[in-house]
Design a protein around this motif. Sequence first.
Motif, PDB file in Angstrom:
ATOM      1  N   GLU A 164       0.850  -1.074   0.013  1.00  0.00           N
ATOM      2  CA  GLU A 164       0.117  -0.186  -0.043  1.00  0.00           C
ATOM      3  C   GLU A 164       1.131   1.223   0.014  1.00  0.00           C
ATOM      4  O   GLU A 164       1.957   1.224   0.393  1.00  0.00           O
ATOM      5  N   CYS A 189      -2.754   0.382  -4.034  1.00  0.00           N
ATOM      6  CA  CYS A 189      -2.299  -0.938  -3.470  1.00  0.00           C
ATOM      7  C   CYS A 189      -1.738  -1.592  -4.724  1.00  0.00           C
ATOM      8  O   CYS A 189      -2.570  -1.666  -5.814  1.00  0.00           O
ATOM      9  N   TRP A 201     -10.146  -3.288   0.654  1.00  0.00           N
ATOM     10  CA  TRP A 201      -9.429  -2.130   1.666  1.00  0.00           C
ATOM     11  C   TRP A 201     -10.187  -2.288   2.814  1.00  0.00           C
ATOM     12  O   TRP A 201     -11.423  -2.417   2.838  1.00  0.00           O
ATOM     13  N   TYR A 202      -9.413  -2.216   4.073  1.00  0.00           N
ATOM     14  CA  TYR A 202      -9.796  -2.380   5.380  1.00  0.00           C
ATOM     15  C   TYR A 202      -8.998  -1.342   6.002  1.00  0.00           C
ATOM     16  O   TYR A 202      -8.183  -0.717   5.568  1.00  0.00           O
ATOM     17  N   ARG A 226     -10.321  -4.540  13.046  1.00  0.00           N
ATOM     18  CA  ARG A 226     -10.044  -4.168  11.728  1.00  0.00           C
ATOM     19  C   ARG A 226     -11.323  -4.294  10.941  1.00  0.00           C
ATOM     20  O   ARG A 226     -12.301  -5.367  11.453  1.00  0.00           O
ATOM     21  N   TYR A 249      -5.334  -0.896   5.366  1.00  0.00           N
ATOM     22  CA  TYR A 249      -4.802  -2.355   4.708  1.00  0.00           C
ATOM     23  C   TYR A 249      -5.601  -2.573   3.536  1.00  0.00           C
ATOM     24  O   TYR A 249      -6.681  -2.292   3.150  1.00  0.00           O
ATOM     25  N   CYS A 250      -4.677  -3.173   2.539  1.00  0.00           N
ATOM     26  CA  CYS A 250      -5.129  -3.718   1.244  1.00  0.00           C
ATOM     27  C   CYS A 250      -5.013  -5.088   1.323  1.00  0.00           C
ATOM     28  O   CYS A 250      -4.067  -5.936   1.924  1.00  0.00           O
ATOM     29  N   ALA A 251      -5.938  -5.909   0.924  1.00  0.00           N
ATOM     30  CA  ALA A 251      -5.981  -7.279   1.013  1.00  0.00           C
ATOM     31  C   ALA A 251      -6.347  -7.964  -0.600  1.00  0.00           C
ATOM     32  O   ALA A 251      -7.309  -7.416  -1.286  1.00  0.00           O
ATOM     33  N   THR A 257      -8.726 -11.447   0.430  1.00  0.00           N
ATOM     34  CA  THR A 257      -8.637 -11.435   2.051  1.00  0.00           C
ATOM     35  C   THR A 257      -7.744 -12.572   2.486  1.00  0.00           C
ATOM     36  O   THR A 257      -7.969 -13.054   3.783  1.00  0.00           O
ATOM     37  N   TYR A 302      -3.877 -12.397   1.230  1.00  0.00           N
ATOM     38  CA  TYR A 302      -2.538 -11.794   1.126  1.00  0.00           C
ATOM     39  C   TYR A 302      -2.952 -10.194   1.639  1.00  0.00           C
ATOM     40  O   TYR A 302      -3.576  -9.642   0.925  1.00  0.00           O
ATOM     41  N   TRP A 303      -2.113  -9.887   2.579  1.00  0.00           N
ATOM     42  CA  TRP A 303      -2.232  -8.660   3.176  1.00  0.00           C
ATOM     43  C   TRP A 303      -1.066  -7.591   3.188  1.00  0.00           C
ATOM     44  O   TRP A 303       0.333  -8.205   3.041  1.00  0.00           O
ATOM     45  N   GLY A 321       0.175  -1.874   5.437  1.00  0.00           N
ATOM     46  CA  GLY A 321      -0.734  -0.892   5.958  1.00  0.00           C
ATOM     47  C   GLY A 321      -0.120   0.380   5.770  1.00  0.00           C
ATOM     48  O   GLY A 321       1.075   0.708   5.590  1.00  0.00           O
TER      49      GLY A 321
END
Length: 115
Positions: A6, A22, A36-37, A45, A97-99, A102, A104-105, A108
């Motif tokens: 990110e 991202c 996005w989270y 989160r 955070y980008c994933a 849901t 692979y993260w 941040g």
Amino acid sequence: QVHVVESGGGLVQPGGSLRLSCAASGSIVSITDMGWYRQRPGKEREFLASVTSYGVTNYADSVKGRFTISIISRDNAKKTVYLQMNSLKPEDTAVYYCAAATYYWGQGTQVTVSS
């Protein structure tokens, strides 16, 4: 393996805008959605928005109308997802955070909304 990074966080005044980016690379041919989270101080989160490779989007009620997610898939080696954030409020202060799928993260990026 998928690598997620990110960028774009920073300090912005209330009412301002920010665009997060991202980049997902590696074995992404099977990645069909990205999202996005964020995690606010002292909070769990939370989901913000997601987009499929076909451009179908989904938003949390808390950001609907203020945040916009979009995706660029240039080839099977890289996907780039953006989160355009408008009308930012102090309560939007969080680590974003980008994933990918849901699973692979990224590490941040900090967003701080303050005058």
